[in-house]
Structure formats: C-alpha cells, structure tokens
Scaffold this active site. Structure first.
Site, short mmCIF file in Angstrom:
data_model
loop_
_atom_site.label_atom_id
_atom_site.label_comp_id
_atom_site.label_asym_id
_atom_site.label_seq_id
_atom_site.Cartn_x
_atom_site.Cartn_y
_atom_site.Cartn_z
N LEU A 1 29.35 33.15 6.72
CA LEU A 1 28.61 34.38 7.04
C LEU A 1 29.34 35.64 6.59
O LEU A 1 29.19 36.70 7.18
CB LEU A 1 28.33 34.45 8.54
CG LEU A 1 27.57 33.27 9.14
CD1 LEU A 1 27.43 33.43 10.65
CD2 LEU A 1 26.21 33.12 8.48
N CYS A 2 30.09 35.54 5.53
CA CYS A 2 30.92 36.64 5.04
C CYS A 2 30.26 37.29 3.82
O CYS A 2 29.52 36.64 3.09
CB CYS A 2 32.29 36.07 4.65
SG CYS A 2 33.48 37.25 4.00
#
Length: 190
Positions: free
Chosen positions: A66-67
């Site tokens: 989720l970066c």
C-alpha cells in the site's frame, strides 16, 4: 539463517578476551559474515536460503503493498527478467515497518505482487527490517552499510558475488534506473 559455527566461534573468542570491547568484537564478527549465511521464510512456505544463490548477485528489497512506491514491483520484475538468465536474483521482503503499509497476510501480499504486478521472483513472508526485531539479514546489512539502512519501503541492497553489499539504493530510485541496471551488470561481470 546465521551460520551457527561462526556465531559460536565469535562468542567463544569474545569470552576468551575479557579485556576486549565485546560489542566491537561482535560487530566485527558479524561483518565478516556474508549474505549467503541467511535465510527467510518464504511467502508461501518453505525457506528462501540465500546460500542457494552463493556466488550470484542478489537484489534484496523490502516491499509493501500500500505504498506510493509499490509500482516499483513492475520494475523489479523487469530487471529480474532481464538478468536472471545470467544468475541474477531479486528477493522481495514484505515489511509493515514503514507507515503500516503492509497490513495484510500472505494471500493479500501475494495478490498484490503476483496478480497486480505479475511478480515471479521469490517473496519472503512478512518480515521486520528495522529496529530490535529486524531480520538477521537486515541487522547484518546495517553493520555492512551503516549509512544505508532502509528509511522506507522499497530500499534496495545489491549483494555482489562475494556475498557483501556492493551498492544500496534508496526507495526513490526506480529499479530500472540506469544506476541500478549498471550496478547489476557490473556485479554480474565481476
């Protein structure tokens, strides 16, 4: 895993030298080790033994699903595909250490890496890469390159054929960047 014989030898030597600064001695023993002395749990079970890649360059990258840097999975796959026939290996190390950006379990991580970005290189189980609970590889890497420790997701360590860190690249440097591609080619040619 760490080579037990090296650790036992280092501990015995430290105990035999009561006046030597033990922390410095332990750090010196750790730095003599190579990356090939470590292993990780695989994302889908089993072990990823770096010894299986001894003598071959490795790019070890802490990842997160989720970066903002997660699209780098595609670039990692590209460089692995380009160089794997020459013995190069990429190892993805999912970590929740930075911004809690890897909150899911193994199936979530596999879905992001494999389904979204078509990753086919080995991925480890979720692993800590910083602090006191860091995986032993990352503790060793910190002794090898103290000024190049991961500051965020997608930090890249290039391990040379000799098992030592040849280069380190920050999260901001794309895997397909000329600096990384050139370093990989150089490591393959040594």
């Amino acid at each position: 895993m760490i080579d037990r014989r090296s650790v036992i030898t280092a501990i015995a030597a430290a105990a035999a030298l009561p006046f030597a600064p033990r922390a410095a001695f332990a750090q010196a023993a750790m730095s003599r080790m190579t990356a090939y002395g470590f292993s990780f749990q695989g994302l889908k079970g089993g072990d990823i033994r770096l010894a299986d890649y001894a003598g071959k360059p490795l790019l070890v990258v802490n990842t997160a699903s989720l970066c903002g840097f997660t699209p780098q999975y595609a670039g990692l796959e590209d460089v692995w595909t380009k160089f794997r026939d020459r013995g190069f290996m990429v190892i993805g190390v999912p970590s929740n250490d930075f911004g809690a950006q890897e909150p899911g379990g193994a199936s979530d991580i596999a879905h992001t890496a494999e389904q979204t970005y078509h990753v086919s290189f080995p991925m480890t189980a979720k692993t800590s890469v910083k602090g006191p609970n860091a995986h032993p590889f990352y503790k060793w890497a910190a002794t090898e390159r103290p000024s190049d420790i991961p500051g965020w997701n997608f930090h890249k360590y290039l391990v040379g054929r000799d098992g030592h860190i040849a280069e380190a690249f920050s999260s901001r440097i794309e895997p397909t960047d000329t600096r990384i591609v050139t370093a990989i080619a150089r490591a393959l040619n040594t």
